[in-house]
Write an enzyme that holds these catalytic residues in place. Structure first.
Site, mmCIF file in Angstrom:
data_model
loop_
_atom_site.group_PDB
_atom_site.id
_atom_site.type_symbol
_atom_site.label_atom_id
_atom_site.label_comp_id
_atom_site.label_asym_id
_atom_site.label_seq_id
_atom_site.Cartn_x
_atom_site.Cartn_y
_atom_site.Cartn_z
ATOM 1 N N CYS A 138 0.887 -1.356 0.137
ATOM 2 C CA CYS A 138 -0.022 -0.077 0.139
ATOM 3 C C CYS A 138 0.955 1.310 0.126
ATOM 4 C CB CYS A 138 -0.883 0.037 1.111
ATOM 5 S SG CYS A 138 -1.978 1.453 1.250
ATOM 6 N N GLY A 160 -0.084 -6.542 -11.996
ATOM 7 C CA GLY A 160 0.196 -5.380 -12.708
ATOM 8 C C GLY A 160 -0.274 -5.188 -14.160
HETATM 9 C C1 LIG Z 1 -9.527 0.208 -5.632
HETATM 10 C C2 LIG Z 1 -8.311 -0.517 -5.015
HETATM 11 C C3 LIG Z 1 -7.937 -0.663 -3.823
HETATM 12 C C4 LIG Z 1 -6.724 -1.547 -3.687
HETATM 13 N N1 LIG Z 1 -6.567 -2.031 -2.387
HETATM 14 C C5 LIG Z 1 -5.634 -2.656 -1.973
HETATM 15 C C6 LIG Z 1 -5.410 -3.651 -0.826
HETATM 16 O O1 LIG Z 1 -6.185 -3.360 -0.065
HETATM 17 N N2 LIG Z 1 -4.346 -4.271 -0.425
HETATM 18 C C7 LIG Z 1 -3.394 -4.372 -1.614
HETATM 19 O O2 LIG Z 1 -2.348 -5.292 -1.340
HETATM 20 N N3 LIG Z 1 -3.493 -3.942 -2.781
HETATM 21 C C8 LIG Z 1 -4.600 -3.140 -2.942
HETATM 22 N N4 LIG Z 1 -4.709 -2.654 -4.405
HETATM 23 C C9 LIG Z 1 -3.923 -2.727 -5.054
HETATM 24 C C10 LIG Z 1 -4.139 -3.984 -6.108
HETATM 25 O O3 LIG Z 1 -4.436 -5.236 -5.359
HETATM 26 C C11 LIG Z 1 -3.111 -4.293 -7.365
HETATM 27 O O4 LIG Z 1 -1.814 -4.668 -6.738
HETATM 28 C C12 LIG Z 1 -2.691 -2.827 -8.210
HETATM 29 O O5 LIG Z 1 -3.956 -2.150 -8.425
HETATM 30 C C13 LIG Z 1 -2.053 -3.475 -9.445
HETATM 31 O O6 LIG Z 1 -2.700 -4.512 -10.132
HETATM 32 P P1 LIG Z 1 -3.619 -4.201 -11.438
HETATM 33 O O7 LIG Z 1 -2.770 -3.281 -12.467
HETATM 34 O O8 LIG Z 1 -4.342 -5.417 -11.756
HETATM 35 O O9 LIG Z 1 -4.883 -3.187 -10.794
HETATM 36 C C14 LIG Z 1 -5.925 -1.670 -4.712
HETATM 37 C C15 LIG Z 1 -6.226 -1.347 -5.936
HETATM 38 C C16 LIG Z 1 -7.270 -0.583 -6.377
HETATM 39 C C17 LIG Z 1 -7.498 -0.347 -7.657
#
Ligand SMILES: Cc1cc2nc3c(=O)[nH]c(=O)nc-3n(C[C@H](O)[C@H](O)[C@H](O)COP(=O)(O)O)c2cc1C
Length: 357
Positions: free
Chosen positions: A126, A225
């Site tokens: 985070c 990602g």
């Molecule tokens: C709305 C939102 C909330 C997120 N909350 C968390 C979380 O609580 N814990 C965490 O490890 N990552 C959190 N993330 C990060 C995602 O798990 C992920 O690592 C990041 O969005 C990259 O992946 P993506 O490209 O598939 O979106 C959050 C992402 C988004 C968009």
């Protein structure tokens, strides 16, 4: 949180689609297999039971809860306890904890296992200022000794697989050091989002960093990602040799992404995008699960963002936005959905644009 969807929008990856990569189900422990090896990311205020169940039904091999504050959980904070609502038909489900005190995290881990967690995940990614300045989330990446101690202490407290979700590093990548610390402490898997904390959500995930980590550790490595469809999942598997992929933003309003990636991994034809009737059916189920879990009043507030994600970029979006004002009952929500579907139908006989486009 400064989250952008831009890097999911086309054109986001040029070049050829890599050949299909065969990936067996991915084993995290004696009793925990991720099949297919595609996981729904933890997302705060998003990956609650209704959304997790929808994604499992669509083919996700595993789902993860929103992050749960270890101290607040142990203090019995009512709102935090609600995050621990695990449903019978969503397993396997990992529970993500957030904190930096090894003893507290171990106690919290024992508690979430009692509630049925199949694995316990530690948030080390985070990027929010408030979180990292307290040494939690991505702030932990600067302290590999503490990471080792946390996993060791949690491992003494529970028998389920322990996993950690990291970013590539703080400013520069130190993912290999973090991975090795976790491995030495007995963790089972590391999920890596291929951006540093400094990069927040800018640019594209660095697949090279994920590949480097995969080469360096014996842990299960889950690549994360910018995976938003079967092509980008293939690219993640291909470029990194990771054992599983994790999808976050690509699943918002588009749980069908899991069935797409699953079909590709199984060597089957990629299913056609859902038509309006499919969408209407899944949305209705999502609303029903939401009402069942949280009651109508809370649903009328919280379901809005999900519904807007489902219709993002379609002719129904504007109509939906208007119809969502003043929702009071489940019937109001379904009427708003009908209005949005009708707008899509009138605009084009084709289904609305894929939600994540
Ligand atoms: C709305 C939102 C909330 C997120 N909350 C968390 C979380 O609580 N814990 C965490 O490890 N990552 C959190 N993330 C990060 C995602 O798990 C992920 O690592 C990041 O969005 C990259 O992946 P993506 O490209 O598939 O979106 C959050 C992402 C988004 C968009």
């Amino acid at each position: 949180m400064g989250i952008s969807f831009d890097n999911l929008a086309p054109p986001r990856w040029g070049g050829e689609v890599p050949d299909r990569v065969e990936r067996p189900a991915c084993r995290l422990g004696p009793d925990l297999v991720i099949d297919p090896p595609v996981v729904l990311s933890p997302m705060a205020a998003v990956t609650n039971p209704p959304f997790r169940m929808i994604c499992r039904e669509m083919g996700a091999g595993m789902v993860v809860t929103e992050m749960i504050h270890a101290r607040l959980l142990l203090e019995g904070d009512e709102r935090t306890l609600q995050f621990l609502d695990l449903r019978k038909n969503e397993h396997p489900v990992g529970v993500q904890l957030f904190g930096n005190d090894p003893v507290m995290l171990a106690e919290a881990a024992a508690r979430v296992v009692e509630e049925g967690a199949d694995s316990v995940d530690l948030n080390m990614g985070c990027p929010m200022k408030k979180i990292v300045t307290s040494g939690c989330g991505a702030g932990l990446l600067k302290n590999t000794d503490l990471i080792y101690e946390i996993f060791k202490t949690m491992g003494d407290a529970v028998d389920v697989p322990l996993t950690g979700k990291i970013r590539a590093g703080w400013e520069d990548s130190n993912a290999v050091d973090v991975g090795l610390a976790m491995q030495d402490a007995g963790a089972s898997a590391v999920t890596i989002h291929g951006r540093t904390r400094g990069e927040m959500y800018d640019g594209h995930a660095d697949l090279g960093v994920i590949a480097e980590l995969k080469r360096a550790v014996d842990l299960v490595v889950i690549g994360n990602g910018d995976v938003r469809d079967w092509q980008s999942a293939r690219r993640m598997f291909h470029a990194t040799n990771c054992d599983a992929v994790m999808v976050a933003r690509g699943a918002l309003g588009n749980p069908w992404v899991f069935r797409e990636i699953k079909a590709d991994l199984d060597g089957l034809a990629i299913p056609a995008p859902p038509d309006l009737d499919d969408r209407r059916r899944v949305l209705t189920r999502h609303v029903e699960l939401y009402v069942e879990t949280f009651g109508v009043e809370r649903t009328t507030f919280e379901i809005r963002k999900h519904l807007l994600w489902y219709f993002r970029g379609s002719a129904g979006e504007k109509v939906l936005r208007k119809a969502l004002r003043g929702l009071k009952t489940q019937a109001d929500i379904l009427e708003a959905l009908d209005a949005a579907c009708e707008a899509c139908r009138l605009a084009s006989p084709e289904p609305p644009i894929q939600a994540s486009s």
